[in-house]
Design an enzyme around this catalytic site. Structure first.
Site, PDB file in Angstrom:
ATOM      1  N   ASN A  24       4.816   6.996   7.008  1.00 46.66           N
ATOM      2  CA  ASN A  24       5.238   6.026   5.975  1.00 46.66           C
ATOM      3  C   ASN A  24       5.398   6.364   5.046  1.00 46.66           C
ATOM      4  OD1 ASN A  24       5.192   3.544   5.084  1.00 46.66           O
ATOM      5  ND2 ASN A  24       3.355   2.586   5.531  1.00 46.66           N
ATOM      6  N   TRP A  25       6.499   6.479   4.646  1.00 45.76           N
ATOM      7  CA  TRP A  25       6.792   6.872   2.762  1.00 45.76           C
ATOM      8  C   TRP A  25       6.260   5.821   2.154  1.00 45.76           C
ATOM      9  CZ3 TRP A  25      12.337   8.846   3.567  1.00 45.76           C
ATOM     10  CH2 TRP A  25      12.085  10.636   4.393  1.00 45.76           C
ATOM     11  N   LYS A  26       6.278   4.092   2.503  1.00 49.71           N
ATOM     12  CA  LYS A  26       5.731   3.331   1.507  1.00 49.71           C
ATOM     13  C   LYS A  26       7.135   3.285   0.052  1.00 49.71           C
ATOM     14  CE  LYS A  26       0.900   4.643   2.514  1.00 49.71           C
ATOM     15  NZ  LYS A  26      -0.382   3.840   2.215  1.00 49.71           N
ATOM     16  N   HIS A  44       1.112  -4.731   8.431  1.00 47.91           N
ATOM     17  CA  HIS A  44       0.570  -2.761   7.274  1.00 47.91           C
ATOM     18  C   HIS A  44      -0.065  -3.506   7.043  1.00 47.91           C
ATOM     19  CE1 HIS A  44      -0.743  -0.347   4.517  1.00 47.91           C
ATOM     20  NE2 HIS A  44      -0.114   1.095   5.738  1.00 47.91           N
ATOM     21  N   GLU A  91      -0.827  -3.367   3.839  1.00 47.13           N
ATOM     22  CA  GLU A  91      -0.560  -3.525   2.547  1.00 47.13           C
ATOM     23  C   GLU A  91       0.239  -4.787   1.964  1.00 47.13           C
ATOM     24  OE1 GLU A  91       0.786   0.526   1.712  1.00 47.13           O
ATOM     25  OE2 GLU A  91      -1.080   1.131   1.816  1.00 47.13           O
ATOM     26  N   GLU A 129      -5.654   1.298  11.841  1.00 46.12           N
ATOM     27  CA  GLU A 129      -5.917   1.563  10.646  1.00 46.12           C
ATOM     28  C   GLU A 129      -6.733   0.593   9.872  1.00 46.12           C
ATOM     29  OE1 GLU A 129      -2.311   3.781   9.214  1.00 46.12           O
ATOM     30  OE2 GLU A 129      -1.283   1.738   8.697  1.00 46.12           O
ATOM     31  N   GLY A 151      -5.303   5.445   2.323  1.00 44.08           N
ATOM     32  CA  GLY A 151      -4.601   5.751   0.512  1.00 44.08           C
ATOM     33  C   GLY A 151      -6.067   6.340   0.208  1.00 44.08           C
ATOM     34  N   SER A 157      -5.280   8.521   6.298  1.00 41.53           N
ATOM     35  CA  SER A 157      -6.195   9.915   5.322  1.00 41.53           C
ATOM     36  C   SER A 157      -5.420  10.406   6.287  1.00 41.53           C
ATOM     37  CB  SER A 157      -7.327   9.362   4.877  1.00 41.53           C
ATOM     38  OG  SER A 157      -6.974   8.267   3.553  1.00 41.53           O
ATOM     39  N   GLY A 207       0.433   8.245   5.774  1.00 46.58           N
ATOM     40  CA  GLY A 207       1.262   8.031   4.529  1.00 46.58           C
ATOM     41  C   GLY A 207       1.296   8.847   3.811  1.00 46.58           C
ATOM     42  N   GLY A 208       0.015   9.272   2.803  1.00 50.00           N
ATOM     43  CA  GLY A 208       0.222   9.987   1.435  1.00 50.00           C
ATOM     44  C   GLY A 208       0.625  10.956   2.273  1.00 50.00           C
TER      45      GLY A 208
HETATM   46  C1  PEP Z   1      -0.326   3.859   5.723  1.00 50.94           C
HETATM   47  O1  PEP Z   1       0.224   3.759   5.037  1.00 50.94           O
HETATM   48  O2  PEP Z   1      -0.107   3.295   7.224  1.00 50.94           O
HETATM   49  C2  PEP Z   1      -1.631   5.570   5.539  1.00 50.94           C
HETATM   50  C3  PEP Z   1      -1.838   5.547   7.035  1.00 50.94           C
HETATM   51  O3  PEP Z   1      -1.631   5.889   4.624  1.00 50.94           O
HETATM   52  P1  PEP Z   1      -2.643   7.270   4.177  1.00 50.94           P
HETATM   53  O4  PEP Z   1      -2.005   7.676   5.599  1.00 50.94           O
HETATM   54  O5  PEP Z   1      -2.384   7.746   2.682  1.00 50.94           O
HETATM   55  O6  PEP Z   1      -3.857   6.785   4.212  1.00 50.94           O
END
Ligand code: PEP
Length: 250
Positions: free
Chosen positions: A9-11, A95, A97, A167, A173, A212, A233-234
């Site tokens: 997930n590049w956000k 999600h 966010e 999640e 994040g 994470s 994500g990251g």
């Molecule tokens: C996400 O955005 O779904 C996510 C899991 O982010 P991160 O891996 O950065 O925690």
């Protein structure tokens, strides 16, 4: 046996140049991992570029969000039909966010889930508890409520053709990954709860862990019986990390 899925997930990140570099950097690993599905969810504006970049490799792609509307006077929205036209396979929905910053309620998430499926995409339904909810021992109630909101509208059989991403909000994040035991406990609970309604759904549905995930933690997480890969994500923005995560799912 469920095929593991590793989804980035590049956000809200990327440039035309970084998108090309990232796809080029992960494609060999994605192609080599023949028993792992690999997908990325870029910002909508990069979907056409990603579609072209993955035309000759095994990487799939999806949207991070879509509208419940197909067309019309909805400024700023992107419809699932448009995303599908470019060859997307998935769309994230729910999600944390989106729930947090865009006030998406369970009812909105359920409507989007239906729109995504109706127009031929696979919903990746994100659920998970906040830190306060974990600390007050309501994690399982929270994930059940989030799932039930979708099941009440779409029906249990609709979950045969979706992906669930567990999640925990406190792990997204933050660098605080759930332990493999914490994650497996919730995944197992979700699968058992689903099995009470449909054994077929419970057996078939891929349940990803997100929060994470890094190359260093992927293998142990993904080796748990009910964890079928990760939503990342990251670390999905870093070639070496994402390649390591794909390898952790093999
Ligand atoms: C996400 O955005 O779904 C996510 C899991 O982010 P991160 O891996 O950065 O925690």
């Amino acid at each position: 046996m469920r095929t593991p899925l590793v989804m980035g997930n590049w956000k809200l990140n990327g440039t035309k140049e970084s998108v090309a570099t990232l796809i080029k950097g992960i494609e060999a690993a994605a192609d080599a991992a023949t028993n792992v599905e690999v997908a990325v969810c870029p910002p909508t504006i990069f979907i056409e570029q990603v579609a072209n970049l993955v035309a000759n490799n095994s990487i799939e792609f999806g949207a991070q969000d879509v509208s419940t509307n197909v067309e019309g006077a909805y400024t700023g929205e992107t419809s699932p039909v448009m995303v599908k036209e470019f060859g997307a396979k998935y769309s994230l929905v729910g999600h944390s966010e989106r729930r947090q910053y865009h006030n998406e309620t369970d009812a909105v998430v359920a409507a989007k889930f239906v729109a995504i499926q109706t127009h031929g995409l696979i919903p990746v339904l994100c659920i998970g508890e906040t830190l306060e909810e974990r600390e007050t021992n309501v994690t399982t109630t929270v994930v059940e409520t989030q799932l039930k909101a979708v099941i009440d509208v779409a029906g249990i059989d609709a979950l045969e053709n979706c992906v669930i991403a567990y999640e925990p909000v406190w792990a997204i994040g933050t660098g605080k990954v759930a332990t493999s035991e914490q994650a497996q406990d919730v995944h197992a609970h979700i699968r058992t709860w689903l099995a009470e309604q449909s054994k077929v759904v419970a057996e078939k549905v891929q349940i990803l862990y997100g929060g994470s995930v890094k190359a260093a933690s992927a293998k142990e997480l993904f080796s748990q019986a009910d964890i079928d890969g990760g939503l990342v994500g990251g670390a999905a923005l870093m070639i070496e990390e994402f390649v390591g995560i794909i390898e952790g799912a093999k």
